[in-house]
Design a protein around this motif. Structure first.
Motif: not given
Lengths: 147, 248
Positions: A5-6, A9-10, A12-13, A16-17, A19-20, A28, A39, A87-88, B128-129, B132-133
Motif C-alpha cells: 500500500i505504501s 501511495l508513493s 500517487l504522491a 500529485a506533486f 501536478i503541483l 507524469l 520509496w 518529496v517522500p 498519501t504521505l 506513508m509516514y
C-alpha cells in the motif's frame, strides 16, 4: 501488505506533486514510477539495516538513476523526474519536531532534531552526487557510442 | 530591425530568462543557452548566469547584453519546452527567427493544470504521505481538509499579492489551526501527523533539489541563493506552525 500500500501511495504522491509543479503530462507516469521505485528502495534498506541514513542515501541514489533513465526515454530534463520523487524523503517529521521543541523552549531537543534534519538532507545530497557522477559517465559513454 | 548578432543574443537571453524564471537548474540553463549560441554560429559565446540575471557577449563581434531576472516561479513544463525548442534549433529544424518566435509564444501561454486539479493534487499529496509516514487511516479526512485549505490559501495569496514567504507563513498557520480544531473536535486523532502531512504540498522541493545540483555542478552563487530560498521557505512554514504551540 502495508508495504505494498505504501509503495502504491508513493506513486500517487509523486504524480500529485508533479501536478503541483506543472511537469508535462506525458512525463507524469514515468515520474510516479521513479518515485515508487525510490520509496521501495527506502523501505527495503530501512527494513534490513534499521537505519534511516543509509536508506536515504540509497533511495536518493535510486531516484537519481531512475530519473536519468526516464529523462533519456522522454528526452526531457532530469529535474522533472527527480524533484517530485524526492518529496517522500523530505525529513518533514524531524523538522516539525525541531520547530515544536524550539517553540516550547526545549532547545537541546530541538537542536538534536535539527541535526537529524541536516544529516538526512546531507545523506540525500550524497546519494544524488553519486547518481550524478554515474549519469555523467553514462551519458558520455552513450553519446560516444552513437557517433 | 535587429541584425543577426543582436538577434542571436536576444534569443539566447530569452531562452535563459524563461528557464531561470521557471525553476530550472543552472547547468541546464547554461547548456541550453550555449547550445543555441553555438548552433547559431557563434564560436566562442561568453555567458554568465545567476538566479537573478544573465550576461552574454560575443567577443569577436563586440556585442553584449544584460538580462535581469526579476521574478521566479515554478513551472517545469516551460523548462521542458525551452529544452525541446533548443534541440530542434540545434538540429536545424527551426530557423533563428522561428526559435525566437516560439520562445516568445512560450512566455505568453503554456498549458497549466486548472486550480481544481491542483487542489486535488495537493490533497492527494497530503493524504498519501500521511499514510506513508505511518499516520492513522481515520485522520484522512482531517488531513485532506488541512492540506486543501492550506494550499487554497497559499495559491490565492500568491495569485493576488507579491508576498513571498508571507504566503507560506499564513498557509502553514491555517494548516496548524485547522489541525488543532479537528483534533479538539474529535474529528482527527494525531495533531502532529495532520500538520506534517498538511504541510507536505508546500515543501520547497524545487529550490532544495536545485540548490544541491547547482552546488555540485560548481554554480556556487546560484546554489547558495537557492539554498537560502529553500531555507527561508522552510523557516516561514516552521514559524507558521510554531505560533499555535502556545495554545496547546
Amino acid at each position: 501488505m502495508t508495504t505494498i500500500i505504501s509503495i502504491a501511495l508513493s506513486y500517487l504522491a509523486t504524480v500529485a506533486f508533479g501536478i503541483l509543479i506543472n511537469i508535462p503530462r506525458k512525463a507524469l507516469h514515468s515520474c510516479g514510477l521513479v518515485g515508487a521505485f525510490g520509496w521501495a528502495i527506502y523501505l527495503a534498506i530501512k527494513a534490513i539495516t534499521f537505519g534511516v541514513m543509509l536508506a536515504n542515501v540509497c533511495s536518493a541514489f535510486a531516484i537519481g538513476i531512475g530519473a536519468m533513465m526516464a529523462a533519456q526515454r522522454h528526452r526531457m530534463p532530469m529535474i522533472l523526474f527527480n524533484i517530485p520523487s524526492l518529496v517522500p524523503l523530505v525529513p518533514g517529521g524531524q523538522a516539525y519536531r525541531a520547530v515544536q521543541n524550539f517553540a516550547l523552549g526545549n532547545n537541546d531537543l530541538a537542536i538534536e532534531y535539527l541535526i537529524q534534519v541536516t544529516m538526512i538532507a546531507a545523506a540525500i545530497a550524497m546519494g544524488f552526487l553519486v547518481a550524478e557522477i554515474i549519469a555523467q559517465a553514462y551519458f558520455k559513454f552513450w553519446t560516444k557510442q552513437k557517433r | 530591425m535587429l541584425n543577426k548578432n543582436e538577434m542571436i543574443v536576444d534569443t539566447v537571453l530569452l531562452a535563459g530568462k524563461i528557464m531561470i524564471e521557471s525553476g530550472s537548474d543552472m547547468t541546464r540553463v547554461h547548456d541550453t543557452m550555449e547550445r543555441i549560441a553555438r548552433s547559431a554560429g557563434v564560436v566562442d559565446p561568453r555567458i554568465f548566469e545567476t538566479t537573478t540575471g544573465i550576461v552574454m557577449s560575443i567577443p569577436t563581434k563586440k556585442t553584449a547584453e544584460v538580462q535581469p531576472v526579476l521574478s521566479r516561479s515554478i513551472d517545469l513544463e516551460k523548462v521542458a519546452r525551452v529544452n525541446a525548442i533548443s534541440r530542434a534549433f540545434a538540429n536545424k529544424e527551426l530557423s533563428l527567427k522561428e526559435t525566437h518566435e516560439n520562445l516568445q509564444a512560450l512566455t505568453l501561454a503554456v498549458p497549466v493544470f486548472s486550480f481544481r486539479s491542483q487542489l486535488l493534487a495537493a490533497i492527494v499529496v497530503g493524504c498519501t504521505l500521511s499514510i506513508m509516514y505511518g499516520g492513522y487511516w481515520g485522520d484522512l479526512g482531517a488531513t485532506a481538509l488541512a492540506s486543501g485549505l492550506g494550499f487554497t490559501i497559499y495559491s490565492k495569496i500568491n495569485r493576488h499579492f507579491r508576498f513571498r514567504f508571507g504566503s507560506e507563513f499564513i498557509a502553514a498557520f491555517t494548516i496548524a489551526v485547522t489541525a488543532l480544531l479537528c483534533v479538539r473536535s474529535g474529528f482527527g486523532k494525531s495533531l502532529d501527523m495532520i500538520i506534517i502531512a498538511g504541510l507536505m504540498p508546500l515543501v520547497p522541493g524545487v529550490p532544495i533539489t536545485n540548490a544541491v545540483r547547482d552546488l555540485l555542478a560548481g554554480h556556487i552563487l546560484s546554489g547558495i541563493a537557492r539554498g537560502i530560498e529553500a531555507l527561508l521557505v522552510a523557516a516561514a512554514l516552521g514559524t507558521g506552525v510554531a505560533v499555535i504551540f502556545r495554545y496547546l
